[in-house]
Scaffold this active site. Structure first.
Site, PDB file in Angstrom:
ATOM      1  N   ARG A 102      -8.523 -13.828  22.043  1.00  0.00           N
ATOM      2  CA  ARG A 102      -7.501 -14.248  21.083  1.00  0.00           C
ATOM      3  C   ARG A 102      -8.072 -15.208  20.048  1.00  0.00           C
ATOM      4  NH1 ARG A 102      -3.943 -17.535  25.410  1.00  0.00           N
ATOM      5  NH2 ARG A 102      -5.594 -18.855  26.205  1.00  0.00           N
ATOM      6  N   ASP A 133      -2.093 -10.186  24.611  1.00  0.00           N
ATOM      7  CA  ASP A 133      -1.513  -9.957  23.288  1.00  0.00           C
ATOM      8  C   ASP A 133      -2.266 -10.686  22.184  1.00  0.00           C
ATOM      9  OD1 ASP A 133      -0.771 -12.614  23.645  1.00  0.00           O
ATOM     10  OD2 ASP A 133       1.345 -12.169  23.988  1.00  0.00           O
ATOM     11  N   ARG A 184      -9.722 -23.836  14.681  1.00  0.00           N
ATOM     12  CA  ARG A 184     -10.748 -24.663  15.321  1.00  0.00           C
ATOM     13  C   ARG A 184     -12.011 -24.675  14.460  1.00  0.00           C
ATOM     14  NH1 ARG A 184     -10.686 -22.919  21.654  1.00  0.00           N
ATOM     15  NH2 ARG A 184     -11.649 -21.009  20.904  1.00  0.00           N
ATOM     16  N   ASP A 262     -18.125 -19.054  30.624  1.00  0.00           N
ATOM     17  CA  ASP A 262     -17.748 -18.652  29.268  1.00  0.00           C
ATOM     18  C   ASP A 262     -17.005 -19.759  28.532  1.00  0.00           C
ATOM     19  OD1 ASP A 262     -15.770 -17.687  31.353  1.00  0.00           O
ATOM     20  OD2 ASP A 262     -14.533 -17.474  29.567  1.00  0.00           O
ATOM     21  N   ASN A 263     -16.774 -20.893  29.198  1.00  0.00           N
ATOM     22  CA  ASN A 263     -16.155 -22.050  28.549  1.00  0.00           C
ATOM     23  C   ASN A 263     -17.144 -23.200  28.379  1.00  0.00           C
ATOM     24  OD1 ASN A 263     -13.679 -20.738  28.437  1.00  0.00           O
ATOM     25  ND2 ASN A 263     -12.970 -21.591  30.372  1.00  0.00           N
TER      26      ASN A 263
END
Length: 500
Positions: A102, A133, A184, A262-263
């Site tokens: 997203r 979504d 961001r 992945d963070n």
């Protein structure tokens, strides 16, 4: 390309200096993807300090095209918007391909802060959304907007949020919520998981291209190194940055909540604000993410998890490094760097100068005392700072600190040791330095919750006021004194999960 027709191009002069940045690596890394428009978009929160630092126009928040761009309702002219692919370990298990589910990247812009990547979070589905979504909700978007600025105010490396836009459009999560988009900004959004993706798929040339890009863009001093030496040095640098970041998190009582590979940022930034929390009452075993049933990402485990994640990065780089010994040496440096960084952070918080043999034991004894009574972590440090400053003039200076403890005899015994270690230092200047180290304000969960509740009614005043305070968390802000107090009892009932 995920193509949504009829999206106009933003005609904004400051966008003309944009370039591909990470997307220059090609479509193996960046998949062109257009955003999904956000209906009836409006401003929710605006970071004017960041706008100024980036050299963006003073009237940015008055520009309709800027509102539309940051809501996913316009395209950039110079290069396609894209989503990036990565993989990773989630809760200790290999999750395979993930990617920007997203997040859509607008490209990189030259600013007084250097080249900065701009990214929209919540602008609709991407090729990596899986069954999602691609949207973000108002609640989580406000939390990220406030948390990233709070971390910046605390001096902790982080991505930053330029703005949040909202919409009446409905999004289904655990309940029906409204949609929002966070813009961001960071020098890079490259994650450990980007390296894991190409290594796991045997795409060695892409892996090398990614590593060389990171070196060129963020560690230029390593460019003179050749072959495996360059990638060993890269692993060492990332290890050092991660060790320093973990010490900063632990020192302020920050719990990330979902430290998947992945963070994790390869340039040592705090990345992806999901179920985070700053500690209220001190509990080393605190779990802020109610989806973390095993407590993998509990507060006290964060440094260990970071070390584990670094090994995943090291494994991903092995096709470029080849020899195990130098990779292990780079990773093992964490075992020295993190404790040293943590020791220094605690000395700074305690107002201690120089390194003495008993400093770590003194800090550990304090944390045990805080744990025993679940003393509010931030309030304790702030009161201690004031007490040290005032102790030269008042024999009762430490009473407000002592009042935080049920087992006051434990604090009394510790305080004798502390004052002996503090020695004949100038208490006024020492206390002043501590007040510049120990914040008065943090983003407590209940403050974020109150701001979110107001925002859901269309009143964004508390979002902006809270941002203003968190931007300068060491200042007194007497108007907002109540926000520096103890968390109310109902705050413990707030549950935060990965759902956003």
């Amino acid at each position: 390309m995920f193509h949504r027709p009829d999206l106009p191009t933003a005609d904004l002069a400051w966008l003309n200096s944009s370039e591909k940045g990470f997307a220059s690596l090609g479509e193996a890394f960046a998949t062109p993807t257009e955003p999904t428009p956000l209906p009836a978009a409006h401003w929710v929160g605006c970071n004017d300090a960041l706008r100024g630092a980036l050299g963006l126009p003073t009237d940015l928040w008055e520009q309709q095209e800027a509102l539309e761009l940051f809501s996913g309702n316009r395209l950039t002219a110079n290069q396609p918007i894209y989503a990036s692919v990565y993989s990773g370990h989630q809760f200790g298990q290999w999750a395979g391909q993930l990617g920007d589910g997203r997040a859509l990247n607008l490209g990189a812009i030259h600013t007084p802060e250097g080249l900065q990547e701009f990214q929209l979070k919540g602008a609709g589905p991407t090729p990596y959304s899986r069954r999602g979504d691609g949207r973000a909700v108002l609640r989580s978007s406000i939390r990220e907007f406030l948390a990233s600025e709070a971390m910046h105010g605390l001096g902790i490396p982080t991505t930053r949020a330029l703005c949040v836009t909202g919409s009446p459009a409905h999004v289904r999560r655990e309940e029906i919520e409204t949609a929002a988009v966070v813009t961001r900004v960071a020098p890079s959004f490259v994650r450990f998981g980007h390296f894991e993706h190409f290594a796991s798929n045997g795409q060695i040339e892409e892996l090398r291209a990614l590593a060389d890009h990171v070196v060129t863009a963020h560690f230029p001093e390593l460019q003179e190194k050749q072959g495996a030496d360059r990638y060993v040095a890269l692993l060492h640098e990332v290890t050092q940055l991660t060790a320093a970041l973990m010490a900063q998190w632990q020192a302020v009582g920050f719990c990330h909540g979902v430290m998947n590979t992945d963070n994790m940022s390869v340039i040592g930034l705090t990345l992806d604000y999901g179920p985070f929390q700053y500690l209220d009452g001190f509990d080393a075993n605190h779990i802020c993410n109610h989806s973390d049933h095993q407590g993998r990402y509990a507060y006290a485990r964060q440094p260990q998890i970071a070390y584990w994640n670094l090994f995943c990065l090291g494994q991903a780089l092995m096709p470029l490094i080849e020899e195990q010994a130098p990779a292990l040496a780079a990773l093992e440096s964490y075992k020295q760097s993190f404790p040293e960084a943590m020791d220094q952070r605690m000395r700074d918080k305690l107002g201690l100068t120089g390194a003495h043999e008993g400093d770590r034991a003194l800090a550990e004894a304090l944390l045990q005392a805080l744990q025993k009574d679940h003393v509010d972590y931030t309030v304790f440090w702030r009161r201690l700072s004031v007490a040290v400053r005032e102790s030269a003039q008042s024999a009762q200076a430490f009473e407000p600190v002592r009042d935080l403890f049920m087992h006051r005899e434990v604090f009394d015994a510790w305080c004798i040791r502390y004052l002996d270690r503090l020695g004949p230092a100038n208490r006024q200047s020492t206390g002043d330095a501590m007040l510049r180290t120990n914040p008065k304000y943090i983003l407590r969960n209940h403050l974020g919750e109150l701001a979110i509740r107001q925002a859901k009614t269309g009143n964004f005043a508390m979002v902006q006021d809270l941002w203003q305070v968190l931007h300068a968390p060491f200042d007194e802000h007497p108007t907002y004194e109540a926000w520096a107090g103890l968390a109310p009892e109902w705050a413990s009932s707030i549950e935060i999960s990965c759902s956003s």
